[in-house]
Design a protein around this motif. Structure first.
Motif, mmCIF file in Angstrom:
data_model
loop_
_atom_site.group_PDB
_atom_site.id
_atom_site.type_symbol
_atom_site.label_atom_id
_atom_site.label_comp_id
_atom_site.label_asym_id
_atom_site.label_seq_id
_atom_site.Cartn_x
_atom_site.Cartn_y
_atom_site.Cartn_z
ATOM 1 N N VAL A 107 -19.842 -4.288 -16.903
ATOM 2 C CA VAL A 107 -20.226 -4.822 -15.608
ATOM 3 C C VAL A 107 -21.502 -5.632 -15.817
ATOM 4 O O VAL A 107 -22.481 -5.124 -16.374
ATOM 5 C CB VAL A 107 -20.485 -3.687 -14.597
ATOM 6 C CG1 VAL A 107 -20.952 -4.266 -13.260
ATOM 7 C CG2 VAL A 107 -19.234 -2.840 -14.419
ATOM 8 N N LYS A 108 -21.482 -6.907 -15.396
ATOM 9 C CA LYS A 108 -22.679 -7.736 -15.506
ATOM 10 C C LYS A 108 -23.709 -7.249 -14.499
ATOM 11 O O LYS A 108 -23.405 -7.074 -13.321
ATOM 12 C CB LYS A 108 -22.333 -9.196 -15.240
ATOM 13 C CG LYS A 108 -23.475 -10.160 -15.521
ATOM 14 C CD LYS A 108 -23.665 -10.400 -17.005
ATOM 15 C CE LYS A 108 -22.534 -11.206 -17.599
ATOM 16 N NZ LYS A 108 -22.749 -11.535 -19.018
ATOM 17 N N VAL A 109 -24.926 -7.021 -14.976
ATOM 18 C CA VAL A 109 -25.986 -6.510 -14.108
ATOM 19 C C VAL A 109 -27.254 -7.338 -14.299
ATOM 20 O O VAL A 109 -27.427 -8.025 -15.315
ATOM 21 C CB VAL A 109 -26.289 -5.026 -14.405
ATOM 22 C CG1 VAL A 109 -25.065 -4.158 -14.132
ATOM 23 C CG2 VAL A 109 -26.768 -4.837 -15.842
ATOM 24 N N THR A 110 -28.119 -7.275 -13.304
ATOM 25 C CA THR A 110 -29.443 -7.882 -13.422
ATOM 26 C C THR A 110 -30.477 -6.882 -12.934
ATOM 27 O O THR A 110 -30.184 -6.016 -12.099
ATOM 28 C CB THR A 110 -29.562 -9.181 -12.590
ATOM 29 O OG1 THR A 110 -29.313 -8.885 -11.209
ATOM 30 C CG2 THR A 110 -28.578 -10.232 -13.073
ATOM 31 N N PHE A 111 -31.685 -7.005 -13.472
ATOM 32 C CA PHE A 111 -32.786 -6.149 -13.026
ATOM 33 C C PHE A 111 -34.105 -6.863 -13.305
ATOM 34 O O PHE A 111 -34.166 -7.835 -14.060
ATOM 35 C CB PHE A 111 -32.739 -4.773 -13.706
ATOM 36 C CG PHE A 111 -32.750 -4.796 -15.208
ATOM 37 C CD1 PHE A 111 -33.937 -4.671 -15.930
ATOM 38 C CD2 PHE A 111 -31.568 -4.933 -15.927
ATOM 39 C CE1 PHE A 111 -33.944 -4.680 -17.314
ATOM 40 C CE2 PHE A 111 -31.555 -4.945 -17.312
ATOM 41 C CZ PHE A 111 -32.752 -4.822 -18.004
ATOM 42 N N ASP A 112 -35.146 -6.369 -12.679
ATOM 43 C CA ASP A 112 -36.453 -7.025 -12.748
ATOM 44 C C ASP A 112 -37.310 -6.453 -13.874
ATOM 45 O O ASP A 112 -37.305 -5.241 -14.118
ATOM 46 C CB ASP A 112 -37.190 -6.851 -11.419
ATOM 47 C CG ASP A 112 -38.576 -7.472 -11.451
ATOM 48 O OD1 ASP A 112 -38.672 -8.710 -11.305
ATOM 49 O OD2 ASP A 112 -39.571 -6.735 -11.659
ATOM 50 N N SER A 113 -38.044 -7.349 -14.533
ATOM 51 C CA SER A 113 -39.038 -6.935 -15.516
ATOM 52 C C SER A 113 -40.271 -7.814 -15.341
ATOM 53 O O SER A 113 -40.266 -8.979 -15.748
ATOM 54 C CB SER A 113 -38.491 -7.054 -16.944
ATOM 55 O OG SER A 113 -39.489 -6.690 -17.896
ATOM 56 N N GLU A 114 -41.279 -7.278 -14.704
ATOM 57 C CA GLU A 114 -42.537 -7.997 -14.483
ATOM 58 C C GLU A 114 -42.293 -9.336 -13.785
ATOM 59 O O GLU A 114 -42.888 -10.362 -14.157
ATOM 60 C CB GLU A 114 -43.264 -8.224 -15.815
ATOM 61 C CG GLU A 114 -43.396 -6.988 -16.685
ATOM 62 C CD GLU A 114 -44.363 -5.963 -16.112
ATOM 63 O OE1 GLU A 114 -45.431 -6.355 -15.646
ATOM 64 O OE2 GLU A 114 -44.026 -4.764 -16.151
ATOM 65 N N GLY A 115 -41.386 -9.336 -12.812
ATOM 66 C CA GLY A 115 -41.109 -10.551 -12.063
ATOM 67 C C GLY A 115 -40.075 -11.472 -12.674
ATOM 68 O O GLY A 115 -39.748 -12.516 -12.098
ATOM 69 N N VAL A 116 -39.537 -11.116 -13.830
ATOM 70 C CA VAL A 116 -38.490 -11.897 -14.500
ATOM 71 C C VAL A 116 -37.161 -11.181 -14.324
ATOM 72 O O VAL A 116 -37.081 -9.951 -14.461
ATOM 73 C CB VAL A 116 -38.807 -12.061 -16.003
ATOM 74 C CG1 VAL A 116 -37.656 -12.759 -16.731
ATOM 75 C CG2 VAL A 116 -40.105 -12.835 -16.199
ATOM 76 N N THR A 117 -36.104 -11.942 -14.030
ATOM 77 C CA THR A 117 -34.778 -11.356 -13.888
ATOM 78 C C THR A 117 -34.090 -11.282 -15.247
ATOM 79 O O THR A 117 -33.867 -12.313 -15.898
ATOM 80 C CB THR A 117 -33.910 -12.176 -12.917
ATOM 81 O OG1 THR A 117 -34.534 -12.189 -11.629
ATOM 82 C CG2 THR A 117 -32.522 -11.574 -12.792
ATOM 83 N N LEU A 118 -33.798 -10.069 -15.667
ATOM 84 C CA LEU A 118 -33.087 -9.852 -16.925
ATOM 85 C C LEU A 118 -31.613 -9.610 -16.646
ATOM 86 O O LEU A 118 -31.250 -9.024 -15.622
ATOM 87 C CB LEU A 118 -33.665 -8.655 -17.676
ATOM 88 C CG LEU A 118 -35.162 -8.685 -17.990
ATOM 89 C CD1 LEU A 118 -35.530 -7.520 -18.910
ATOM 90 C CD2 LEU A 118 -35.578 -10.007 -18.604
ATOM 91 N N THR A 119 -30.769 -10.069 -17.556
ATOM 92 C CA THR A 119 -29.318 -9.931 -17.421
ATOM 93 C C THR A 119 -28.790 -9.028 -18.525
ATOM 94 O O THR A 119 -29.182 -9.162 -19.694
ATOM 95 C CB THR A 119 -28.631 -11.300 -17.493
ATOM 96 O OG1 THR A 119 -29.090 -12.106 -16.404
ATOM 97 C CG2 THR A 119 -27.120 -11.168 -17.407
ATOM 98 N N GLY A 120 -27.917 -8.123 -18.137
ATOM 99 C CA GLY A 120 -27.357 -7.201 -19.115
ATOM 100 C C GLY A 120 -25.897 -6.906 -18.860
ATOM 101 O O GLY A 120 -25.293 -7.386 -17.892
#
Length: 299
Positions: free
Chosen positions: A7-20
């Motif tokens: 499942v493609k997911v996104t989450f925040d890291s210090e204001g940057v959107t990471l994709t996993g």
């Protein structure tokens, strides 16, 4: 084993959107599954080897998250393709936060898997993040100043790379322009790894469009001054290393293992460094050992 679809997911890291990619166990579980954050080699994107290991772990009953670090692959952030250990450790911390909050994951059973250079970054986060209850490292690249001198041709050669990297950083600060060289090249002596490495150059293996094969020269100072061996005494969680005498810097693995403060095991097997990325039987041997480790320690 049941194959899983990520499942493609996104989450925040210090204001940057990471994709996993989140790989969940193939059969519906009555209770949330143990979760594992997975990351791979320096400069890599998730498709090179993290996805492979995450999928295999999901087939063995774990919810596994692979992702692109800030400035790499599908994730946001600039400058791009900078090997920044501190930034990568922060990203891992936020990946743990995302995974622990997922409804399919048991937040009290979180593990971390680092392959090659990510062994250093996963170890760093584990040393400071009590939510990570178990650590596994496959073909771990674990260095300190002495090992860097051995690997990169002596103290003078290391100092020259650091000097070049600092000059590149100054140019970036002044102009916004990033100096890049290839990560791997058989013909360009400026490359971070000036060798004919099939894994990275072969389109059927790691030489894929998602991986641009470029190394930001300003990465050298932070990479070469990073001390992963010193992290070992800070780690009291159960830790497994899977390595080979024919893989990268086994001496680093031995020294790191010796310094660990908690339950520990080191499994020596066969294969070159690059075999552990995508070749059989090395991948299956490593995944089986890692899954068994997490099965014992994430109960």
């Amino acid at each position: 084993m049941t194959r899983t679809t990520p499942v493609k997911v996104t989450f925040d890291s210090e204001g940057v959107t990471l994709t996993g990619n989140l790989y969940l166990p193939g059969t519906a579980a009555a209770t949330p599954a143990p979760g594992v954050v997975v990351a791979g080699t320096w400069t890599s994107v998730k498709e090179l080897m993290a996805d492979r290991y995450a999928e295999r772990l999901a087939e063995r009953g774990h919810a596994a998250l692979s992702f692109d670090f800030t400035g790499f692959g599908e994730s946001g952030g600039t400058p791009r393709d900078v090997e920044d250990p501190a930034r990568k450790v922060r990203d891992i911390h936020h990946a743990v936060t995302f995974l622990a909050a997922h409804p399919a994951v048991d937040a009290d059973r979180i593990g971390a898997l680092g392959i090659c250079a990510a062994a250093m970054y996963m170890s760093d986060n584990t040393a400071h993040d009590p939510r990570v209850r178990s650590l596994a490292l496959v073909a771990p690249w674990l260095h300190d100043a002495a090992i860097c001198e051995d690997v990169y041709g002596g103290a003078a050669a290391v100092a020259e790379r650091i000097k070049t990297g600092r000059e590149a950083r100054s140019r970036y600060d002044e102009t916004g322009e990033v100096d890049y060289v290839p990560v791997v090249s058989a013909t360009d002596e400026r490359a971070a790894m000036p060798y004919d490495i099939d894994f990275y150059l072969n389109p059927g293996r790691g030489g894929i469009p998602a991986w641009p094969n470029r190394f930001a020269v300003m990465s050298w100072p932070d990479w070469l001054t990073y001390d992963a061996i010193a992290l070992a005494p800070l780690i009291d969680r159960p830790t497994l290393l899977v390595h080979s005498e024919d893989a990268a810097i086994p001496e680093g693995a031995r020294r790191f293992h010796a310094g660990l403060a908690g339950p520990k095991d080191i499994f020596w097997t066969q294969g070159t460094q690059f075999d552990f990325y995508d070749q059989e039987p090395q991948v299956t041997v490593a995944v089986d050992a890692v899954a068994a480790h997490f099965g014992r320690t994430l109960r």
